[in-house]
Design a protein around this motif. Structure first.
Motif, PDB file in Angstrom:
ATOM      1  N   SER A 163       0.706  -1.121   0.242  1.00 51.08           N
ATOM      2  CA  SER A 163       0.073   0.308  -0.228  1.00 51.08           C
ATOM      3  C   SER A 163       0.834   1.917   0.433  1.00 51.08           C
ATOM      4  O   SER A 163       1.946   1.456   0.862  1.00 51.08           O
ATOM      5  N   SER A 165       1.228   4.612   0.346  1.00 51.82           N
ATOM      6  CA  SER A 165       0.732   6.430   2.038  1.00 51.82           C
ATOM      7  C   SER A 165       0.861   7.599   1.438  1.00 51.82           C
ATOM      8  O   SER A 165       1.688   8.145   0.676  1.00 51.82           O
ATOM      9  N   ARG A 381      -2.471   5.049   5.369  1.00 56.17           N
ATOM     10  CA  ARG A 381      -2.174   4.140   3.901  1.00 56.17           C
ATOM     11  C   ARG A 381      -3.563   3.567   4.231  1.00 56.17           C
ATOM     12  O   ARG A 381      -4.395   3.247   5.064  1.00 56.17           O
ATOM     13  N   ARG A 383      -5.954   0.484   4.150  1.00 61.99           N
ATOM     14  CA  ARG A 383      -5.795  -0.788   5.302  1.00 61.99           C
ATOM     15  C   ARG A 383      -6.409  -1.713   3.657  1.00 61.99           C
ATOM     16  O   ARG A 383      -7.639  -1.507   3.347  1.00 61.99           O
ATOM     17  N   LYS A 384      -5.680  -3.229   3.700  1.00 66.60           N
ATOM     18  CA  LYS A 384      -6.067  -4.077   2.892  1.00 66.60           C
ATOM     19  C   LYS A 384      -7.067  -5.320   3.707  1.00 66.60           C
ATOM     20  O   LYS A 384      -6.497  -4.710   4.866  1.00 66.60           O
ATOM     21  N   ASP A 387      -5.576  -6.800   6.245  1.00 66.66           N
ATOM     22  CA  ASP A 387      -4.719  -6.402   7.539  1.00 66.66           C
ATOM     23  C   ASP A 387      -4.915  -6.682   8.396  1.00 66.66           C
ATOM     24  O   ASP A 387      -6.359  -6.459   8.859  1.00 66.66           O
ATOM     25  N   SER A 388      -4.415  -6.715  10.164  1.00 66.70           N
ATOM     26  CA  SER A 388      -4.911  -6.882  11.455  1.00 66.70           C
ATOM     27  C   SER A 388      -5.484  -5.488  11.467  1.00 66.70           C
ATOM     28  O   SER A 388      -6.066  -4.629  12.598  1.00 66.70           O
ATOM     29  N   GLY A 389      -4.202  -4.122  11.433  1.00 65.54           N
ATOM     30  CA  GLY A 389      -3.729  -3.326  11.313  1.00 65.54           C
ATOM     31  C   GLY A 389      -4.553  -2.522  13.579  1.00 65.54           C
ATOM     32  O   GLY A 389      -4.318  -1.837  13.361  1.00 65.54           O
ATOM     33  N   TYR A 392      -2.479   0.786  14.738  1.00 66.62           N
ATOM     34  CA  TYR A 392      -2.998   1.403  14.210  1.00 66.62           C
ATOM     35  C   TYR A 392      -4.243   1.965  14.372  1.00 66.62           C
ATOM     36  O   TYR A 392      -5.337   0.897  14.389  1.00 66.62           O
ATOM     37  N   THR A 394      -7.486   3.098  12.430  1.00 66.58           N
ATOM     38  CA  THR A 394      -8.098   3.694  11.511  1.00 66.58           C
ATOM     39  C   THR A 394      -9.695   4.386  11.132  1.00 66.58           C
ATOM     40  O   THR A 394      -9.962   4.717  12.398  1.00 66.58           O
ATOM     41  N   TYR A 396     -12.397   4.904   8.340  1.00 64.68           N
ATOM     42  CA  TYR A 396     -13.444   4.301   7.352  1.00 64.68           C
ATOM     43  C   TYR A 396     -14.004   5.879   6.234  1.00 64.68           C
ATOM     44  O   TYR A 396     -14.426   6.773   7.661  1.00 64.68           O
ATOM     45  N   ASP A 405      -5.501   2.931   7.538  1.00 60.58           N
ATOM     46  CA  ASP A 405      -4.673   3.008   9.368  1.00 60.58           C
ATOM     47  C   ASP A 405      -3.885   5.075   8.766  1.00 60.58           C
ATOM     48  O   ASP A 405      -3.643   5.183   7.673  1.00 60.58           O
TER      49      ASP A 405
END
Length: 458
Positions: A163, A165, A381, A383-384, A387-389, A392, A394, A396, A405
């Motif tokens: 990803s 940024s 970046r 989020r895919k 990704d647990s993320g 970071y 998040t 939406y 993230d």
């Protein structure tokens, strides 16, 4: 400081920007030790270039050692630059939160490395910066920090398909109106008009900006989503040196070593095309979605609340702190000397304070000055799905159905020198005086226009 950069390393460090005292380089090589890093190297005034580093032999003056006596690591430092890094580590980091502050680490550099860097970057620096300063080749170290315009995996993984940024650098400036009892009648306008707005008038007069910014720091610090969004839009419209955007660590909006042009239609179009790679919005809406994303991050992170608390350590204003400064240095108060006996009574409580109280006042003023002049870096970046993320926060973005993230850091947390208290006081007077003069002229023009009638006014 175990690693050492030599002449052959210089080509891998490229110009990122600069301030009054330091030049910032970013790394574009392949060494794992430096990927995702930036480095600050010291500059020296050209007129002092023959001093061979003498100006930096004393890290803190005797009076500064009194102010910072409780920070033992700081007062034991032998160099101004090392003192600056220790100040961030032991003073600003605890105040702003360790999660948001990166003090960095010093790294050894050779004279040949610095001379090569000087040659490589001179053509990219603003001409007026080149005229007044150069790389200080007498300094044998730089300050290595994480590049907060990237996520930890940096540009290397971006090249491998990870990803991308995008990040924004914002100078929030002072987020409150001072209400100190020591503000004089002649400068009482400071209680109603922000320092940022007043300073714009002086910068306009000196040709430092081409037009004043509509940005109001009170909006950014308000906690209101609508007002924060307005602040971000105003910064975007007139970036000056207060707003910069980076895509994968490369600058795409704002100035490198100084102010930037107003964001006109052409600049906005180029930016919109750049943002297409990260924000999946309809044509023409990428920028608006980015500004919404920044707004959400500022509000959700809450970091400006803590920054404001640190700024408000200055509860007497420079008009109060200057008196404490003169008492610490055992000088006759130059401010009171110009006042009548009756006017000077306003400051009697300051001059009768204990040494410890005077030290506290100046110390808090200088810490607050750092907080009023620092920058905020927010990096995003997409989020895919995999990704647990967890590491970071998040956001939406409803309009594009994307999750991002994001991480936040404070940068440019420079140690403010006690020796500049006189300068801070004089600048404050100039800013207020210029703003009042400009306001008077504008009122006069408006009155003339009204008297002449609409046809003539046009």
């Amino acid at each position: 400081m175990e690693l050492t950069l030599t002449e052959q390393d210089a080509d891998n460090w490229v110009y990122r920007g600069e301030g009054a005292a330091n030049l910032v380089l970013s790394y574009n090589g392949s060494s794992f030790s430096y990927i995702g890093k930036v480095m600050r190297i010291r500059k020296s005034p050209r007129k002092e270039s023959l001093l061979k580093g003498v100006r930096n032999s004393i890290a803190l003056t005797p009076h500064e050692r009194l102010i910072w006596k409780d920070v033992h690591e700081l007062i034991s430092s032998s160099d101004k630059e090392i003192a600056g890094q220790l100040y961030v580590q032991h003073v600003m980091k605890p105040l702003l939160g360790s999660k948001y502050v990166d003090a960095g680490n010093h790294i050894l550099v050779t004279k040949e490395f610095l001379e090569s860097v000087e040659k490589n970057v001179v053509s990219q620096r603003p001409a007026w910066r080149v005229d007044v300063s150069r790389v200080d080749t007498q300094c044998d170290f730089g300050l290595l920090m994480s590049d907060h315009s990237l996520f930890p995996d940096g540009t290397e993984t971006c090249c491998q398909g990870s990803s991308p940024s995008i990040s924004v650098e914002i100078k929030p400036k002072c987020g409150f109106l001072p209400q100190s009892e020591f503000i004089s009648e002649g400068t009482a306008i400071k209680r109603r008009v922000t320092r940022f707005e007043m300073h714009q008038a002086l910068k306009l007069q000196h040709g430092e900006v081409s037009q004043p910014s509509a940005y109001n720091p009170l909006d950014l610090f308000s906690g209101s989503k609508e007002r924060i969004h307005k602040a971000i839009k105003d910064l975007f419209a007139t970036p000056q040196n207060n707003f910069r955007l980076f895509l994968n660590g490369s600058l795409i909006l704002g100035g490198l070593g100084g102010g930037a042009k107003t964001t006109d239609v052409c600049i906005a179009k180029v930016l919109e095309d750049e943002l297409n790679s990260i924000i999946q919005a309809d044509d023409g809406l990428c920028t608006e979605n980015l500004l919404t994303l920044i707004t959400e991050a500022v509000q959700k992170s809450g970091v400006l609340d803590q920054l404001l608390k640190v700024q408000k350590l200055d509860n007497v204003d420079i008009e109060g702190a200057i008196h404490a400064y003169y008492d610490i240095t055992s000088q006759q108060c130059r401010v009171c000397r110009e006042l009548s006996e009756e006017q000077a009574k306003r400051y009697a409580s300051l001059h009768s304070a204990s040494l410890d109280e005077s030290l506290r006042i100046v110390k808090d003023y200088l810490i607050a000055a750092t907080a009023k002049d620092c920058s905020l870096m927010i990096c995003f970046r997409p989020r895919k799905a995999e990704d647990s993320g967890a590491a970071y926060n998040t956001i939406y973005l409803e309009s594009t159905k994307q999750a991002f993230d994001f991480k936040v850091h404070f940068i440019d947390l420079d140690l403010k020198r006690m020796s500049k208290m006189d300068e801070y006081y004089e600048l404050d007077k100039k800013i207020v005086s210029c703003y009042k003069q400009m306001s008077k002229m504008n009122r006069g023009r408006n009155e003339d226009a009204n008297l002449q009638g609409p046809e003539v006014a046009e």
